[in-house]
Design an enzyme around this catalytic site. Structure first.
Site, PDB file in Angstrom:
ATOM      1  N   ASP A  88      -3.833   1.141   2.631  1.00 27.02           N
ATOM      2  CA  ASP A  88      -2.793   0.245   2.156  1.00 27.02           C
ATOM      3  C   ASP A  88      -2.516   0.603   0.695  1.00 27.02           C
ATOM      4  O   ASP A  88      -3.282   1.323   0.045  1.00 27.02           O
ATOM      5  CB  ASP A  88      -3.190  -1.226   2.325  1.00 27.02           C
ATOM      6  CG  ASP A  88      -1.944  -2.102   2.416  1.00 27.02           C
ATOM      7  OD1 ASP A  88      -0.873  -1.662   1.940  1.00 27.02           O
ATOM      8  OD2 ASP A  88      -2.023  -3.214   2.951  1.00 27.02           O
ATOM      9  N   SER A  89      -1.405   0.104   0.199  1.00 25.61           N
ATOM     10  CA  SER A  89      -0.923   0.539  -1.107  1.00 25.61           C
ATOM     11  C   SER A  89      -1.946   0.251  -2.213  1.00 25.61           C
ATOM     12  O   SER A  89      -2.298  -0.904  -2.465  1.00 25.61           O
ATOM     13  CB  SER A  89       0.388  -0.193  -1.390  1.00 25.61           C
ATOM     14  OG  SER A  89       0.977   0.370  -2.516  1.00 25.61           O
TER      15      SER A  89
END
Ligand code: BGC
Length: 718
Positions: A287-288
Site C-alpha cells: 500500500d502507498s
C-alpha cells in the site's frame, strides 16, 4: 503461467542488482510548481477548510508533473501509480522500451475502484444488488475504459469485510458478510481480467487490503487489528481466497498490523499463507508508503530494516515509499538480502508483464481508442442499471412511494443539487460534472420542483410531497474518513424535523458511503430510500425508483446501527451467555436498543413477497434446502432470497445466523417459484480450538426469507 518461467530466468540472468531493484520500485508523478507547500499540507489545507475544494482543484490543475524520467531511463522504475491517460503512459513506456538497457516495459497501476470515467455506485452500494453478474459486467466496463487510458492494473477489488460503520472505508467493500464479499470479489476479478490478461482491454486485479483491515480497532483508520486465528480464517480470509482462486494476479498487503506484525512485513501472511498455502504466483504491491511506515509502527528500526523486513516477508513492489529503491542495492551487496529474494520479487513483476503481453505489445492503447471508450453511452446505461439495483428502500409507509408524476415537489437538502458528491469515495479518474444530480434529473423529467432552502423551507407547505436529499458528502467516507458520530451530519436531522412538521409526505433520499444511524428518521419519516453514492447516473436512477419506473430490489449488506456506540454491529454475531433482553443482567446497552435500526438483508419493494414451505433434504455432500416465494403484490419485482443457518451447539461458539446461500429472482404479480439451495456441508464447518477445520454433527436451524431478521425456520440434524 509456466510458459514464461524460462524467459524470466533468462532476463534475470542479464539484469544487474540495480535493474532488479528498479522493477520493485513503483513511483507516482510528483507535483511541481505554483505552490510552496508540500502536497500533503495542501491536502490538509483543503480538508480543514483553509482552501476550498475548487481552489485545491485549480492549484492542482496548474501544477506540473515530474515523472522522474531520468530514473526511468536508468532502469530504476518498474511501474507507475497515478498515470491515467494513454498519451502519458505511452510516452513513458517508450522511454522504458527504447531507452533503458534491457528495454523492460513498465506497468501502470491505478485506483479503478467503482468505475473509471463512468463511475458506478460505491462498492458498498453495488454489493446491495447481490448480483454477481452485474458486479462482473461493471468491472468489465471499468477495465475497458481504464485499459484504454493506458492502465494495466487496478488496485481493486477491495474485499475487506467491514462491520464497523465508523470506518470510512466501509464504503469501498461489499459489506459485512464474508461469503457475499467473496462472491463480489471473485466477480470483480473475472470482470477486470476478462478472458486473460493478454487481451488489451483487461486489467490485472490487485486484491486488497490483505488482511483484516476492516477490523481496525474502534473503526479508526489504519488502526491495529488483533483477533483469534479462527475468526481470521472464517471471517476475514474467504474473500481473499476466493479472489486468488478466481485468478487475481496481484495482492496489496494492508496498512494495519495483525497481532503486532504490520501486514507489509508479515511473512505468515505474504509467504506462508498467500504463496505457500494458496499457491499465489502473482505480484504483491505494497500500500502507498506502507513499507516505510513499518518504522512508524515501531516494528522496523529504520528504513533500511523496513526494506529488508518487507522483501524477506514476501513483498514484491514498494509503492511510493522509495525504501526498496534506496536500500535494497546495498542490502544485497552486504548479503543482508539474498539474491533469491530479489529474483523472486523481480521475477513476479516480470511474470505479470509477460502475462499482460507487454514485452510483445508494450503500447496496449492509444489516444484514439481512449477517446472511443470514454463514457460510451452504453456505459452510462449500465451505470444507471447498477445504481438502480444498488438502492435499498428502507421504509415505505402507506403509499408514500412511488411518487405520482406531475406533483408539485418540494426538494430540500445539501445533496439535491450536488453532482460531484454522487461519485463517492475513490473516483479519482472521474469528472464530478459528468454526474446527474437529483435536481438535474427531476428537471429533465419536467417535474414541477420548488427548491427548498434553510430560509424558505415553509414553502414546502404548498407542495404535494417533499423530498429531502440528505446524508454524507463524498469526503465523509473513504480513506482517512472515520467518524465517531454516524448520524446525519451538519444539523440535517433538525431540518428533517422541520420538514416533517409541514404535514406533507416526506421521502428521505439518503446519499452516503456508510450506514447512518437514523433512529429518529426511521421512526417518523414515512419513506426512506438508501441511494448510497450512486455514481454518474445518480439522479436518473433515484428518479427511476422514486417514480416507480423501476421497482427497488436492493438488500442491505451492512447493518444499520441505531448509534455509533453499538459498533461493531453485524448480523452474524455470537451469542453471549446472557443474550440481550429485558432482564437487568443481560448483554445490552442502557441507552440504546440491542437491535439495529435496519438489519442485514433488509430491503423493501413496491410489491410484496411471501415465503412458505421451507424443506430440507440430506444430499451426499450438501444439504438441499428449498423454499417457495410468491409475488403477492400487483407489480413485477425482483426479490433477493436469502438462506441462513445456525449451529445450535458446537465445540466453539457459533454465530446466531450465517449466510449460506442467496438468489435474486424476478417474479411477475401472482407468480411463485420454489428455489433450491445446495449448501455444501463444508459451509457448516468451523475451525476448532486447535485450528482443525471440522464439520461437527448436531442440530442446525435453517432459515429462508427476504431479510436476516425475517425468515422461516426449520430444524435439521447433521
Ligand atoms: C490506499 C489504497 C490505494 C493506494 C493507491 C492508499 O492510500 O490505502 O487502497 O490503492 O493508496 O492509491
Amino acid at each position: 503461467m509456466e510458459r514464461y518461467e524460462d524467459r524470466i530466468r533468462e532476463l534475470l540472468a542479464q539484469m544487474t542488482v540495480e535493474e532488479k531493484v528498479g522493477q520493485l520500485h513503483q513511483c507516482g508523478p510528483s507535483l511541481v510548481g505554483t505552490f510552496d507547500v508540500s502536497f500533503e499540507e495542501l491536502l490538509n489545507m483543503m480538508f480543514d477548510g483553509r482552501i476550498s475544494e475548487e481552489e485545491f482543484g485549480r492549484i492542482m490543475s496548474a501544477a506540473g508533473r515530474d515523472f522522474h524520467e531520468d530514473d526511468l531511463r536508468a532502469g530504476r522504475i518498474g511501474s507507475y501509480n497515478g498515470v491515467s491517460d494513454a498519451a502519458t503512459a505511452n510516452r513513458l513506456q517508450k522511454i522504458a522500451v527504447e531507452e533503458t538497457r534491457l528495454g523492460i516495459p513498465l506497468f501502470f497501476g491505478y485506483d479503478v475502484i467503482h468505475g473509471f470515467r463512468t463511475v458506478t455506485p460505491i462498492p458498498l452500494g453495488e454489493s446491495c444488488a447481490w448480483d454477481p453478474d452485474l458486479w462482473e459486467r461493471t468491472a468489465r466496463m471499468a477495465a475497458k475504459e481504464a485499459s484504454a487510458a493506458g492502465i494495466h492494473m487496478t488496485f481493486a477489488p477491495m474485499v475487506d469485510v467491514a462491520r464497523d460503520a465508523r470506518w470510512g472505508r466501509i464504503s469501498e467493500g461489499a459489506g459485512e458478510d464474508p461469503d457475499l464479499t467473496a462472491a463480489y470479489g471473485a466477480a470483480k476479478v473475472r470482470g477486470f481480467q476478462g478472458t486473460g490478461l493478454g487481451a488489451p482491454d483487461t486489467l490485472a486485479a490487485c486484491v486488497k487490503h490483505f488482511a483484516a483491515y476492516g477490523a481496525a480497532e474502534g473503526g479508526r483508520d489504519y488502526n491495529r487489528v488483533d483477533m483469534s486465528p479462527q475468526r481470521f480464517c472464517e471471517e476475514y480470509m474467504p474473500p481473499f481466497k476466493a479472489c486468488v482462486e478466481a485468478g487475481a494476479r496481484a495482492v496489496m498487503p494492508a496498512f494495519n498490523d495483525i497481532s503486532g506484525v504490520p501486514c507489509s512485513v508479515n511473512k505468515k501472511l505474504l509467504t506462508d499463507l498467500l504463496r505457500d498455502a494458496w499457491g499465489f504466483t502473482g505480484v504483491t504491491v505494497s500500500d502507498s508508503n506502507a513499507v516505510a511506515e513499518c518504522v512508524d509502527h515501531g516494528y522496523s528500526a529504520d528504513r533500511t530494516r523496513a526494506a529488508r523486513d518487507a522483501i524477506m516477508a514476501g513483498m514484491d513492489v514498494d509503492m511510493a515509499s522509495g525504501v526498496f529503491s534506496q536500500e535494497l542495492v546495498k542490502l544485497a551487496a552486504c548479503g543482508a538480502v539474498p539474491m533469491e529474494a530479489l529474483d523472486r520479487a523481480a521475477g513476479d513483476v516480470l511474470r505479470l508483464k509477460f502475462e499482460l503481453g507487454l514485452f510483445d505489445h508494450p503500447y496496449r492503447s492509444d489516444t484514439e481508442r481512449e477517446a472511443r471508450e470514454v463514457m460510451d453511452p452504453a456505459y452510462r446505461a449500465l451505470a444507471r442499471e447498477a445504481a438502480v439495483k444498488s438502492m435499498v428502500l428502507l421504509k415505505n409507509e402507506g403509499d408514500t412511494l412511488p411518487l405520482k408524476k406531475g406533483l408539485r415537489l418540494g426538494v430540500y437538502g445539501p445533496l439535491a443539487a450536488s453532482r460531484s458528491d454522487m461519485l463517492g469515495s475513490w473516483a479519482v479518474g472521474a469528472d464530478g460534472e459528468a454526474c446527474v444530480s437529483l435536481l438535474d434529473a427531476l428537471e429533465a423529467r419536467g417535474e414541477t420542483v420548488v427548491r427548498l432552502t434553510d430560509e424558505n423551507w415553509e414553502q414546502g407547505a404548498d407542495c404535494d410531497a417533499i423530498i429531502a436529499a440528505m446524508g454524507e458528502r463524498k469526503e465523509l467516507s473513504g480513506e482517512a474518513a472515520s467518524r465517531a458520530d454516524i448520524g446525519l451530519p451538519g444539523g440535517q436531522e433538525d431540518m428533517l424535523k422541520k420538514l416533517m412538521g409541514l404535514g406533507k409526505p416526506v421521502t428521505l433520499v439518503l446519499f452516503s458511503g456508510r450506514p447512518l444511524a437514523i433512529p429518529w428518521a426511521a421512526e417518523h419519516v414515512p419513506a426512506i430510500l438508501m441511494a448510497w453514492h450512486p455514481g454518474v447516473e445518480a439522479g436518473n436512477a433515484v428518479a427511476d425508483v422514486l417514480f416507480g419506473d423501476e421497482n427497488p430490489s436492493g438488500k442491505l449488506t451492512t447493518t444499520f446501527p441505531a448509534a455509533a456506540g453499538q459498533c461493531p454491529m453485524y448480523y452474524a454475531h455470537c451469542n453471549t451467555g446472557r443474550p440481550g433482553g429485558r432482564g437487568k443482567f443481560t448483554s445490552k446497552y442502557l441507552d440504546a436498543p440491542i437491535e439495529p435500526v435496519y438489519p442485514f438483508g433488509h430491503g423493501l419493494s413496491y410489491t410484496r413477497f411471501e415465503y412458505e414451505g421451507l424443506h430440507m433434504l440430506r444430499g451426499q455432500s450438501a444439504l438441499i434446502a428449498s423454499v417457495a416465494v410468491k409475488n403477492v403484490g400487483d407489480r413485477p419485482g425482483d426479490e433477493i432470497v436469502q438462506c441462513y443457518f445456525r449451529d445450535l451447539a458446537a465445540k466453539r461458539v457459533r454465530p446466531v445466523k450465517k449466510l449460506a446461500a442467496y438468489e435474486r429472482v424476478h417474479l411477475e404479480p401472482g407468480e411463485a417459484r420454489r428455489l433450491t439451495f445446495e449448501i455444501p456441508y463444508e459451509k457448516l464447518g468451523y475451525y476448532d480450538a486447535d485450528m482443525n477445520f471440522v464439520i461437527e454433527p448436531g442440530d442446525f436451524d435453517i432459515f429462508a426469507g427476504g431479510s436476516s431478521a425475517d425468515c422461516l425456520c426449520e430444524r435439521f440434524s447433521l
